[in-house]
Design a protein around this motif. Structure first.
Motif, short mmCIF file in Angstrom:
data_model
loop_
_atom_site.label_atom_id
_atom_site.label_comp_id
_atom_site.label_asym_id
_atom_site.label_seq_id
_atom_site.Cartn_x
_atom_site.Cartn_y
_atom_site.Cartn_z
N LEU A 1 6.05 2.46 -8.59
CA LEU A 1 5.46 1.15 -8.34
C LEU A 1 4.12 1.25 -7.63
O LEU A 1 3.29 0.34 -7.70
CB LEU A 1 6.43 0.27 -7.56
CG LEU A 1 7.72 -0.07 -8.32
CD1 LEU A 1 8.65 -0.91 -7.46
CD2 LEU A 1 7.42 -0.77 -9.63
N GLY A 2 3.89 2.38 -6.94
CA GLY A 2 2.58 2.60 -6.35
C GLY A 2 1.49 2.67 -7.39
O GLY A 2 0.33 2.35 -7.11
N ARG A 3 1.85 3.07 -8.60
CA ARG A 3 0.86 3.11 -9.69
C ARG A 3 0.41 1.71 -10.10
O ARG A 3 -0.59 1.55 -10.78
CB ARG A 3 1.44 3.86 -10.88
CG ARG A 3 1.86 5.29 -10.56
CD ARG A 3 2.67 5.91 -11.68
NE ARG A 3 1.81 6.48 -12.72
CZ ARG A 3 1.54 7.77 -12.85
NH1 ARG A 3 2.03 8.65 -11.98
NH2 ARG A 3 0.78 8.20 -13.83
N LEU A 4 1.21 0.69 -9.70
CA LEU A 4 0.85 -0.69 -9.97
C LEU A 4 0.17 -1.34 -8.77
O LEU A 4 -0.14 -2.53 -8.79
CB LEU A 4 2.09 -1.52 -10.33
CG LEU A 4 2.69 -1.37 -11.72
CD1 LEU A 4 3.47 -0.06 -11.85
CD2 LEU A 4 3.61 -2.53 -12.04
N GLY A 5 -0.01 -0.55 -7.70
CA GLY A 5 -0.63 -1.10 -6.50
C GLY A 5 0.35 -1.69 -5.51
O GLY A 5 -0.07 -2.34 -4.54
N VAL A 6 1.66 -1.46 -5.72
CA VAL A 6 2.67 -1.97 -4.80
C VAL A 6 2.82 -0.97 -3.65
O VAL A 6 2.97 0.23 -3.88
CB VAL A 6 4.02 -2.16 -5.52
CG1 VAL A 6 5.07 -2.70 -4.55
CG2 VAL A 6 3.87 -3.08 -6.72
N THR A 7 2.80 -1.44 -2.43
CA THR A 7 2.89 -0.54 -1.28
C THR A 7 4.31 0.00 -1.12
O THR A 7 5.28 -0.61 -1.59
CB THR A 7 2.50 -1.26 0.03
OG1 THR A 7 3.47 -2.27 0.32
CG2 THR A 7 1.11 -1.89 -0.09
N ALA A 8 4.42 1.15 -0.44
CA ALA A 8 5.73 1.74 -0.18
C ALA A 8 6.61 0.79 0.63
O ALA A 8 7.81 0.66 0.36
CB ALA A 8 5.57 3.07 0.55
N HIS A 9 6.00 0.13 1.63
CA HIS A 9 6.77 -0.80 2.45
C HIS A 9 7.33 -1.94 1.59
O HIS A 9 8.50 -2.33 1.75
CB HIS A 9 5.88 -1.37 3.55
CG HIS A 9 6.55 -2.44 4.37
ND1 HIS A 9 7.53 -2.17 5.29
CD2 HIS A 9 6.37 -3.79 4.37
CE1 HIS A 9 7.94 -3.30 5.84
NE2 HIS A 9 7.26 -4.29 5.29
#
Length: 259
Positions: A23-31
């Motif tokens: 999901l980080g590849r979509l710009g979603v943060t780890a938190h």
């Protein structure tokens, strides 16, 4: 969409860290990803299981049912109703004035299932819809009645459709999808592009009642949008799967919830 694409029906759980990476590849943060996973556990949509120091998340039956419904809407039902048999499902209800939550829940479920408000407590949807299941699940069977019917010749079905449904808003969702995905791809990463494409298409069709095309305005944009979605989805699938195979840490799950 990540779980629906790579976990559903496979009997596996996904490591939280690899979900964060995907999901980080979509710009979603780890938190944000970890918080969402926790909320889904609390809502009964995911179960957790530990393998050493790693935590894995799998789908509960409830989540699987929701994803199967979304999958059917995306790949089976589609956005274009060209085979309408002329039937309508009618649901009329009368709830006590104080039942605001129940009224909201019923209207939300009806809208999701393709119903539009015709007048007062009378709602209709094209085709035969399992409306009785909706009212039974909400505990409102004593306050609702369901009928299946055909319109008489004197009924202007086109006018009825325009009255019960916001066609302008429906068309705008498809136009927005076309504006974003026609032309140069908005995302270069195939996995991010596929997940975003499916999520945005699902958002476009999730409240579409699939009205019969013969009673919709000419050049209804759902035709072109659906064709574009299916073309792009197929083109993104092989490279997205290759990335996911390297990125996602999956384990067969047994459904035990760990603290």
């Amino acid at each position: 969409m990540l779980l629906g694409d790579f976990v559903l029906d496979r009997g596996v759980c996904v490591h939280s860290g690899s979900a964060v990476d995907a999901l980080g590849r979509l710009g979603v943060t780890a938190h944000a990803t970890r918080s969402t996973l926790t909320r889904m556990v609390h809502r009964g949509l995911l179960h957790r299981q530990r393998d050493g120091r790693r935590m894995y998340y799998g789908l509960t039956p409830r989540a699987a049912a929701l994803l199967h419904d979304g999958r059917a809407r995306i790949w089976e039902t589609g956005a274009v109703n060209e085979n309408w048999d002329g039937t309508w499902t009618l649901l009329c209800f009368s709830l006590p004035e104080a039942w605001q939550r129940q009224r909201h829940d019923l209207r939300s479920r009806l809208a999701w299932s393709g119903f539009g408000p015709l007048q007062g407590g009378l709602w209709l949807a094209p085709g035969e819809v399992a409306a009785q299941d909706i009212v039974e699940e909400l505990g409102l069977s004593a306050h609702a009645r369901v009928f299946h019917a055909r319109a008489a010749d004197l009924t202007d079905i086109g006018a009825m459709v325009r009255e019960a449904y916001d066609l302008t808003a429906l068309a705008a969702r498809y136009q927005s999808f076309l504006s974003r995905w026609e032309g140069p791809p908005p995302l270069s990463d195939p996995l991010a592009a596929r997940l975003t494409l499916i999520a945005e298409w699902h958002d476009a069709i999730r409240r579409d009642p699939r009205l019969p095309v013969e009673h919709l305005p000419p050049e209804w944009p759902a035709h072109r949008a659906q064709s574009l979605f299916r073309t792009l989805e197929k083109s993104y699938l092989p490279p997205a799967r290759a990335i996911a195979a390297d990125l996602l840490d999956l384990r067969f799950g047994h459904g035990i919830d760990e603290a």
